[in-house]
Design a protein around this motif. Structure first.
Motif, PDB file in Angstrom:
ATOM      1  N   GLN A  32      -4.851-101.386  15.908  1.00 57.44           N
ATOM      2  CA  GLN A  32      -4.007-101.700  14.730  1.00 57.44           C
ATOM      3  C   GLN A  32      -4.515-100.579  13.551  1.00 57.44           C
ATOM      4  OE1 GLN A  32      -0.807-101.343  16.104  1.00 57.44           O
ATOM      5  NE2 GLN A  32      -0.045-103.100  16.934  1.00 57.44           N
ATOM      6  N   GLU A  33      -5.606-101.047  13.265  1.00 56.37           N
ATOM      7  CA  GLU A  33      -6.113-100.605  11.866  1.00 56.37           C
ATOM      8  C   GLU A  33      -5.876 -99.282  12.293  1.00 56.37           C
ATOM      9  OE1 GLU A  33      -9.399-102.830  11.635  1.00 56.37           O
ATOM     10  OE2 GLU A  33      -8.985-104.500  11.186  1.00 56.37           O
ATOM     11  N   LEU A  34      -6.183 -98.602  13.124  1.00 56.52           N
ATOM     12  CA  LEU A  34      -6.977 -97.295  13.070  1.00 56.52           C
ATOM     13  C   LEU A  34      -5.558 -96.137  12.712  1.00 56.52           C
ATOM     14  CD1 LEU A  34     -10.098 -96.994  15.941  1.00 56.52           C
ATOM     15  CD2 LEU A  34      -9.456 -96.555  13.809  1.00 56.52           C
ATOM     16  N   ARG A  35      -4.372 -97.071  13.802  1.00 54.65           N
ATOM     17  CA  ARG A  35      -2.937 -96.218  13.589  1.00 54.65           C
ATOM     18  C   ARG A  35      -2.836 -95.797  12.324  1.00 54.65           C
ATOM     19  NH1 ARG A  35      -1.659-100.417  18.184  1.00 54.65           N
ATOM     20  NH2 ARG A  35      -1.915 -98.828  20.165  1.00 54.65           N
ATOM     21  N   VAL A  36      -2.941 -96.725  11.285  1.00 51.19           N
ATOM     22  CA  VAL A  36      -2.464 -96.320  10.035  1.00 51.19           C
ATOM     23  C   VAL A  36      -3.273 -95.507   9.237  1.00 51.19           C
ATOM     24  CG1 VAL A  36      -2.705 -97.985   7.586  1.00 51.19           C
ATOM     25  CG2 VAL A  36      -1.774 -98.896  10.159  1.00 51.19           C
ATOM     26  N   ALA A  37      -4.724 -95.859   9.499  1.00 56.66           N
ATOM     27  CA  ALA A  37      -5.969 -94.670   9.231  1.00 56.66           C
ATOM     28  C   ALA A  37      -5.286 -93.151   9.483  1.00 56.66           C
ATOM     29  CB  ALA A  37      -7.099 -95.234   9.439  1.00 56.66           C
ATOM     30  N   GLN A  38      -5.036 -92.932  11.223  1.00 55.21           N
ATOM     31  CA  GLN A  38      -5.153 -92.007  11.858  1.00 55.21           C
ATOM     32  C   GLN A  38      -3.786 -91.629  11.642  1.00 55.21           C
ATOM     33  OE1 GLN A  38      -4.721 -93.460  15.573  1.00 55.21           O
ATOM     34  NE2 GLN A  38      -6.670 -93.180  16.390  1.00 55.21           N
ATOM     35  N   THR A  39      -2.968 -91.718  10.802  1.00 49.25           N
ATOM     36  CA  THR A  39      -1.722 -91.157  10.233  1.00 49.25           C
ATOM     37  C   THR A  39      -1.355 -90.231   9.429  1.00 49.25           C
ATOM     38  OG1 THR A  39      -0.150 -92.418  11.947  1.00 49.25           O
ATOM     39  CG2 THR A  39       0.978 -91.363  10.229  1.00 49.25           C
ATOM     40  N   GLY A  40      -2.245 -91.617   8.094  1.00 46.53           N
ATOM     41  CA  GLY A  40      -2.644 -90.789   7.007  1.00 46.53           C
ATOM     42  C   GLY A  40      -4.341 -89.201   6.750  1.00 46.53           C
ATOM     43  N   VAL A  41      -5.134 -89.623   7.731  1.00 46.26           N
ATOM     44  CA  VAL A  41      -5.928 -88.591   8.044  1.00 46.26           C
ATOM     45  C   VAL A  41      -5.030 -87.633   8.898  1.00 46.26           C
ATOM     46  CG1 VAL A  41      -7.291 -89.435   9.989  1.00 46.26           C
ATOM     47  CG2 VAL A  41      -8.633 -88.235   8.086  1.00 46.26           C
ATOM     48  N   GLN A  42      -4.361 -87.658   9.207  1.00 44.35           N
ATOM     49  CA  GLN A  42      -4.270 -86.652  10.182  1.00 44.35           C
ATOM     50  C   GLN A  42      -3.437 -85.706   8.483  1.00 44.35           C
ATOM     51  OE1 GLN A  42      -2.456 -88.616  13.564  1.00 44.35           O
ATOM     52  NE2 GLN A  42      -4.448 -87.382  14.901  1.00 44.35           N
ATOM     53  N   THR A  71     -13.901 -81.230   0.297  1.00 49.34           N
ATOM     54  CA  THR A  71     -12.608 -82.067   0.164  1.00 49.34           C
ATOM     55  C   THR A  71     -12.311 -82.395   2.152  1.00 49.34           C
ATOM     56  OG1 THR A  71     -12.305 -82.780  -1.573  1.00 49.34           O
ATOM     57  CG2 THR A  71     -10.446 -83.215  -0.020  1.00 49.34           C
ATOM     58  N   VAL A  72     -12.352 -80.885   2.072  1.00 46.90           N
ATOM     59  CA  VAL A  72     -11.548 -80.232   4.093  1.00 46.90           C
ATOM     60  C   VAL A  72     -12.717 -81.072   4.883  1.00 46.90           C
ATOM     61  CG1 VAL A  72     -11.053 -78.661   5.095  1.00 46.90           C
ATOM     62  CG2 VAL A  72     -10.587 -78.567   3.389  1.00 46.90           C
ATOM     63  N   VAL A  73     -14.337 -80.818   4.330  1.00 44.71           N
ATOM     64  CA  VAL A  73     -14.774 -81.240   5.723  1.00 44.71           C
ATOM     65  C   VAL A  73     -15.166 -82.847   5.624  1.00 44.71           C
ATOM     66  CG1 VAL A  73     -17.265 -81.877   5.425  1.00 44.71           C
ATOM     67  CG2 VAL A  73     -16.755 -78.781   5.047  1.00 44.71           C
ATOM     68  N   CYS A  74     -14.885 -83.389   4.476  1.00 45.09           N
ATOM     69  CA  CYS A  74     -14.262 -85.477   4.197  1.00 45.09           C
ATOM     70  C   CYS A  74     -13.525 -85.867   5.247  1.00 45.09           C
ATOM     71  CB  CYS A  74     -14.770 -85.462   3.341  1.00 45.09           C
ATOM     72  SG  CYS A  74     -16.020 -85.743   2.333  1.00 45.09           S
ATOM     73  N   SER A  75     -12.067 -84.753   5.255  1.00 41.74           N
ATOM     74  CA  SER A  75     -10.971 -84.990   5.826  1.00 41.74           C
ATOM     75  C   SER A  75     -10.857 -84.299   7.349  1.00 41.74           C
ATOM     76  CB  SER A  75     -10.049 -83.964   4.842  1.00 41.74           C
ATOM     77  OG  SER A  75      -8.669 -85.230   6.267  1.00 41.74           O
ATOM     78  N   ILE A  76     -11.747 -83.893   7.568  1.00 44.43           N
ATOM     79  CA  ILE A  76     -12.097 -83.531   9.284  1.00 44.43           C
ATOM     80  C   ILE A  76     -12.913 -84.303   9.484  1.00 44.43           C
ATOM     81  CG2 ILE A  76     -13.227 -81.950  10.680  1.00 44.43           C
ATOM     82  CD1 ILE A  76     -11.899 -79.297   9.248  1.00 44.43           C
ATOM     83  N   GLY A  77     -14.084 -84.646   8.945  1.00 42.53           N
ATOM     84  CA  GLY A  77     -14.696 -85.886   9.693  1.00 42.53           C
ATOM     85  C   GLY A  77     -14.196 -86.627   9.480  1.00 42.53           C
ATOM     86  N   ALA A  78     -13.452 -87.563   8.803  1.00 37.64           N
ATOM     87  CA  ALA A  78     -12.696 -88.850   8.802  1.00 37.64           C
ATOM     88  C   ALA A  78     -11.817 -88.469   9.948  1.00 37.64           C
ATOM     89  CB  ALA A  78     -12.111 -89.050   7.352  1.00 37.64           C
ATOM     90  N   ALA A 114     -15.074 -93.833   5.298  1.00 48.80           N
ATOM     91  CA  ALA A 114     -16.081 -93.460   3.428  1.00 48.80           C
ATOM     92  C   ALA A 114     -15.726 -92.140   3.671  1.00 48.80           C
ATOM     93  CB  ALA A 114     -17.141 -94.076   4.124  1.00 48.80           C
ATOM     94  N   LEU A 115     -15.261 -91.575   4.168  1.00 51.03           N
ATOM     95  CA  LEU A 115     -15.185 -89.501   4.483  1.00 51.03           C
ATOM     96  C   LEU A 115     -13.579 -89.912   3.603  1.00 51.03           C
ATOM     97  CD1 LEU A 115     -16.808 -88.672   7.220  1.00 51.03           C
ATOM     98  CD2 LEU A 115     -17.378 -87.981   5.148  1.00 51.03           C
ATOM     99  N   LEU A 116     -12.956 -90.175   4.499  1.00 52.38           N
ATOM    100  CA  LEU A 116     -11.007 -90.202   3.718  1.00 52.38           C
ATOM    101  C   LEU A 116     -11.332 -90.899   2.338  1.00 52.38           C
ATOM    102  CD1 LEU A 116      -8.650 -90.187   3.991  1.00 52.38           C
ATOM    103  CD2 LEU A 116      -8.168 -92.487   5.296  1.00 52.38           C
ATOM    104  N   ALA A 117     -12.166 -91.937   2.018  1.00 53.14           N
ATOM    105  CA  ALA A 117     -12.021 -91.898   0.563  1.00 53.14           C
ATOM    106  C   ALA A 117     -12.288 -91.262  -0.665  1.00 53.14           C
ATOM    107  CB  ALA A 117     -12.917 -93.367   0.559  1.00 53.14           C
ATOM    108  N   ALA A 118     -13.715 -90.132   0.688  1.00 48.46           N
ATOM    109  CA  ALA A 118     -14.569 -88.796  -0.481  1.00 48.46           C
ATOM    110  C   ALA A 118     -13.150 -88.063  -0.382  1.00 48.46           C
ATOM    111  CB  ALA A 118     -15.250 -88.298   0.403  1.00 48.46           C
ATOM    112  N   ALA A 119     -12.854 -88.010   1.008  1.00 48.91           N
ATOM    113  CA  ALA A 119     -11.554 -86.810   0.907  1.00 48.91           C
ATOM    114  C   ALA A 119     -10.350 -87.350  -0.962  1.00 48.91           C
ATOM    115  CB  ALA A 119     -11.143 -87.044   1.778  1.00 48.91           C
ATOM    116  N   LEU A 120      -9.473 -88.499   0.035  1.00 48.36           N
ATOM    117  CA  LEU A 120      -8.853 -88.652  -0.460  1.00 48.36           C
ATOM    118  C   LEU A 120      -9.064 -88.504  -2.666  1.00 48.36           C
ATOM    119  CD1 LEU A 120      -7.092 -92.392   0.671  1.00 48.36           C
ATOM    120  CD2 LEU A 120      -6.007 -89.792   0.470  1.00 48.36           C
ATOM    121  N   ALA A 121     -10.460 -88.423  -3.009  1.00 44.95           N
ATOM    122  CA  ALA A 121     -10.671 -88.935  -4.394  1.00 44.95           C
ATOM    123  C   ALA A 121     -10.947 -86.782  -4.500  1.00 44.95           C
ATOM    124  CB  ALA A 121     -12.355 -89.162  -4.623  1.00 44.95           C
ATOM    125  N   GLY A 122     -11.536 -86.267  -3.657  1.00 44.28           N
ATOM    126  CA  GLY A 122     -11.344 -85.162  -3.552  1.00 44.28           C
ATOM    127  C   GLY A 122      -9.868 -84.412  -3.923  1.00 44.28           C
TER     128      GLY A 122
END
Length: 166
Positions: A32-42, A71-78, A114-122
């Motif tokens: 359930q937690e991943l569903r929220v994060a997956q949508t945002g990161v995608q 930022t792209v590297v962090c987002s793809i990693g996330a 953590a990678l998503l946080a870095a991507a959002l900061a970027g």
């Protein structure tokens, strides 16, 4: 005091569940937690991947292109880490590896966050640079990263040792 109905199996006296039930519950919560994060990161990754093809991308100087690439590297990693538990589940399906799956998926979810946080900061840095200038960008990115670190990691870690009743 609760007694263990099946002494041969691990049992949690607080919830009255076997280890298998606890793992199933943990896996379900994690999904359930991943569903929220997956949508945002995608969505974020998709946005970042089309950005170089926009007309204003050429306005970014070398410093902001560097921030963009990180930022792209962090987002793809996330994206990789936040979707990996689903693939892992498919591969380990019916192999009686739920303990491994829950443990590894938890690690992937934390690292992906953590990678998503870095991507959002970027992203905050790039947007503030484009809209408000370089000084605002160098303030906005770190402020976003600190806010994400506080709310996503530090406050929850602080609560880990606290006693709480379900």
């Amino acid at each position: 005091m609760h007694s263990n109905p099946d002494p041969g199996r691990h049992w949690d006296g607080h919830r009255g569940e076997t280890e298998a039930q606890r793992l199933d519950r943990n896996w379900s919560s994690l999904l359930q937690e991943l569903r929220v994060a997956q949508t945002g990161v995608q969505l974020l990754t998709g946005f970042l991947l089309i950005l170089p093809f926009s007309t204003h991308f050429e306005d970014l100087d070398a410093a902001m292109r560097g921030v963009y690439l990180v930022t792209v590297v962090c987002s793809i990693g996330a994206t990789i880490l936040l979707i990996a538990p689903v693939s892992m589940h498919r591969i380990l399906f019916r192999r009686r590896r739920m303990k491994t799956l829950v443990h590894r998926a938890n690690i992937y979810a934390i690292a992906g966050s953590a990678l998503l946080a870095a991507a959002l900061a970027g992203v905050a840095t790039i947007i503030f640079d484009s809209v408000a200038g370089r000084t605002a960008a160098w303030i906005a990115g770190p402020v976003a990263l600190v806010a994400l670190a506080v709310f996503w990691f530090l406050l929850p870690l602080r609560q880990r040792g606290a006693r709480d009743e379900y």
